[in-house]
Design a protein around this motif. Sequence first.
Motif, PDB file in Angstrom:
ATOM      1  N   HIS A 146       0.851  -1.189   0.000  1.00 48.76           N
ATOM      2  CA  HIS A 146       0.000   0.000   0.000  1.00 48.76           C
ATOM      3  C   HIS A 146       0.887   1.239   0.000  1.00 48.76           C
ATOM      4  O   HIS A 146       1.945   1.252   0.646  1.00 48.76           O
ATOM      5  N   SER A 147       0.465   2.272  -0.735  1.00 49.76           N
ATOM      6  CA  SER A 147       1.248   3.505  -0.755  1.00 49.76           C
ATOM      7  C   SER A 147       0.354   4.699  -1.069  1.00 49.76           C
ATOM      8  O   SER A 147      -0.718   4.547  -1.656  1.00 49.76           O
ATOM      9  N   ILE A 148       0.795   5.893  -0.638  1.00 47.09           N
ATOM     10  CA  ILE A 148       0.116   7.147  -0.977  1.00 47.09           C
ATOM     11  C   ILE A 148       1.111   8.019  -1.722  1.00 47.09           C
ATOM     12  O   ILE A 148       2.227   8.258  -1.240  1.00 47.09           O
ATOM     13  N   SER A 149       0.728   8.460  -2.936  1.00 50.35           N
ATOM     14  CA  SER A 149       1.606   9.295  -3.765  1.00 50.35           C
ATOM     15  C   SER A 149       1.110  10.735  -3.755  1.00 50.35           C
ATOM     16  O   SER A 149      -0.057  10.996  -4.060  1.00 50.35           O
ATOM     17  N   TYR A 150       2.012  11.652  -3.407  1.00 46.11           N
ATOM     18  CA  TYR A 150       1.711  13.087  -3.411  1.00 46.11           C
ATOM     19  C   TYR A 150       2.496  13.728  -4.553  1.00 46.11           C
ATOM     20  O   TYR A 150       3.724  13.863  -4.463  1.00 46.11           O
ATOM     21  N   THR A 151       1.819  14.089  -5.635  1.00 47.83           N
ATOM     22  CA  THR A 151       2.499  14.713  -6.766  1.00 47.83           C
ATOM     23  C   THR A 151       2.650  16.205  -6.494  1.00 47.83           C
ATOM     24  O   THR A 151       1.661  16.943  -6.475  1.00 47.83           O
ATOM     25  N   LEU A 152       3.884  16.644  -6.290  1.00 42.74           N
ATOM     26  CA  LEU A 152       4.141  18.049  -5.984  1.00 42.74           C
ATOM     27  C   LEU A 152       4.315  18.858  -7.264  1.00 42.74           C
ATOM     28  O   LEU A 152       3.875  19.997  -7.369  1.00 42.74           O
ATOM     29  N   SER A 153       4.992  18.269  -8.258  1.00 42.66           N
ATOM     30  CA  SER A 153       5.160  18.904  -9.563  1.00 42.66           C
ATOM     31  C   SER A 153       5.445  17.798 -10.567  1.00 42.66           C
ATOM     32  O   SER A 153       5.480  16.624 -10.205  1.00 42.66           O
ATOM     33  N   ARG A 154       5.664  18.190 -11.809  1.00 41.39           N
ATOM     34  CA  ARG A 154       5.901  17.164 -12.834  1.00 41.39           C
ATOM     35  C   ARG A 154       7.155  16.351 -12.555  1.00 41.39           C
ATOM     36  O   ARG A 154       7.274  15.215 -12.996  1.00 41.39           O
ATOM     37  N   ASN A 155       8.100  16.950 -11.856  1.00 40.84           N
ATOM     38  CA  ASN A 155       9.344  16.210 -11.619  1.00 40.84           C
ATOM     39  C   ASN A 155       9.620  15.944 -10.142  1.00 40.84           C
ATOM     40  O   ASN A 155      10.744  15.691  -9.747  1.00 40.84           O
ATOM     41  N   GLN A 156       8.565  16.029  -9.311  1.00 36.47           N
ATOM     42  CA  GLN A 156       8.779  15.625  -7.913  1.00 36.47           C
ATOM     43  C   GLN A 156       7.515  15.023  -7.323  1.00 36.47           C
ATOM     44  O   GLN A 156       6.442  15.631  -7.354  1.00 36.47           O
ATOM     45  N   THR A 157       7.647  13.797  -6.824  1.00 36.37           N
ATOM     46  CA  THR A 157       6.544  13.095  -6.162  1.00 36.37           C
ATOM     47  C   THR A 157       7.056  12.504  -4.865  1.00 36.37           C
ATOM     48  O   THR A 157       8.170  11.959  -4.818  1.00 36.37           O
ATOM     49  N   VAL A 158       6.278  12.631  -3.817  1.00 36.81           N
ATOM     50  CA  VAL A 158       6.617  11.974  -2.548  1.00 36.81           C
ATOM     51  C   VAL A 158       5.723  10.742  -2.422  1.00 36.81           C
ATOM     52  O   VAL A 158       4.496  10.842  -2.512  1.00 36.81           O
ATOM     53  N   VAL A 159       6.331   9.576  -2.258  1.00 33.73           N
ATOM     54  CA  VAL A 159       5.576   8.330  -2.094  1.00 33.73           C
ATOM     55  C   VAL A 159       5.786   7.817  -0.674  1.00 33.73           C
ATOM     56  O   VAL A 159       6.936   7.597  -0.253  1.00 33.73           O
TER      57      VAL A 159
END
Length: 475
Positions: free
Chosen positions: A132-145
């Motif tokens: 299980h994971s939650i992905s936070y897309t901050l911008s086109r070139n940065q995501t926090v998973v």
Amino acid sequence: TTEQPRDWPPRAPFAAVPFPGALTPFSGWDCSGGADSAGIAAEAAAAAAAAEQGSMFSPGPEEHCAPNKEPVKYGELVVLGYNGALPNGDRGRRKSRFALYKRPKANGVKPSTVHVISTPQASKAISCKGQHSISYTLSRNQTVVVEYTHDKDTDMFQVGRSTESPIDFVVTDTISGSQNNDEAQITQSTISRFACRIVCDRNEPYTARIFAAGFDSSKNIFLGEKAAKWKNPDGHMDGLTTNGVLVMHPRGGFTEESQPGVWREISVCGDVYTLRETRSAQQRGKLVETETNVLQDGSLIDLCGATLLWRTADGLFHTPTQKHIEALRQEINAARPQCPVGLNTLAFPSINRKEVVEEKQPWAYLSCGHVHGYHNWGHRSDTEANERECPMCRTVGPYVPLWLGCEAGFYVDAGPPTHAFTPCGHVCSEKSAKYWSQIPLPHGTHAFHAACPFCATQLLGEQNCIKLIFQGPVD
């Protein structure tokens, strides 16, 4: 003298309050419409015996028994707007109420590893690991998973519009007054496919907590670029879903003394925030540090299109059952209320006939509360078809058939059905009617209004409900 029924009420926390008027004894009840007298008597005797042990409020329709041991029940979710069942019947995971039981094996998850990723490919690689994971897309070139790992101490239940397997309880948009309108269709739902998740502790006191968003079939929650999200001071990511998950905890629990609480928004990680300006605004509200996401008996959960009532197992134990409501219905009918004009005897239809207006059905003028049988006079104008003049007191107002509120989970007490909501005509106890009359339920993107819990119709009038005036038999 008024003779009390022999087998009702049993000695228990709640007792049926006698309806004013002649009361004929009866020795049981039958919610399905037909049973032999021996069966009825046996059921009444069993209820009385159970009451001796303090368990008059038998398990509801959701209960099922394990061969040796009753499963632990965390509580139930009841959808507002349905009077005991969906209009086309309860089927599978789509129904008007859903019971949460302790699972044979824990399926809860808790946050573990955090990855900061600069390429979409790496993000997909992590989210495809089967965890299980939650992905936070901050911008086109940065995501926090944020990866989640198994939690042996909790059970997770997911609610949403999707019919995919991760959703335990499928909820669709509630249409106001849908009890009598099977044809109405929602063009575009505002309920999220994976709306929220409820996590229950597997150990006593079985605390239940609510979180916005649910994991999809890939075990992921994705918060895209446009979703409201942020990094907390402690470094942890959090966010809100598009239309939000709102929660209101009543003050004083779900009892006769309950008062409405304040609506809050729950984040993906379970923090509590004040409401946004509108449901889908980018700017989050303020963190309310003094409040938690723990559900209480009577907590309301709004998914922007449907509102759910949370009832704890203990709360349900002290709540009237459908059998109790059926007994009250029979008690009112046994008193033989009459139409003051036609002098014909009135009777509330049986619970399984709650959609069909019957010949003996009581009707009421909702401006004054006088109960009559159906008649065709008193129209005040051609334009307002439902504006009628009461022949008893000349008050002008809506004239509607009365329906008994059959969903026991909405009752805050076990009082007799003496009050009707305006303008739908659903009848319940005085304290239940007054409680729901003052609850502001979310409507649309930024409006709130009181609504009947049994049919979701917006309430109108000065009090939102009216005390009914029945006339007893003249003989």
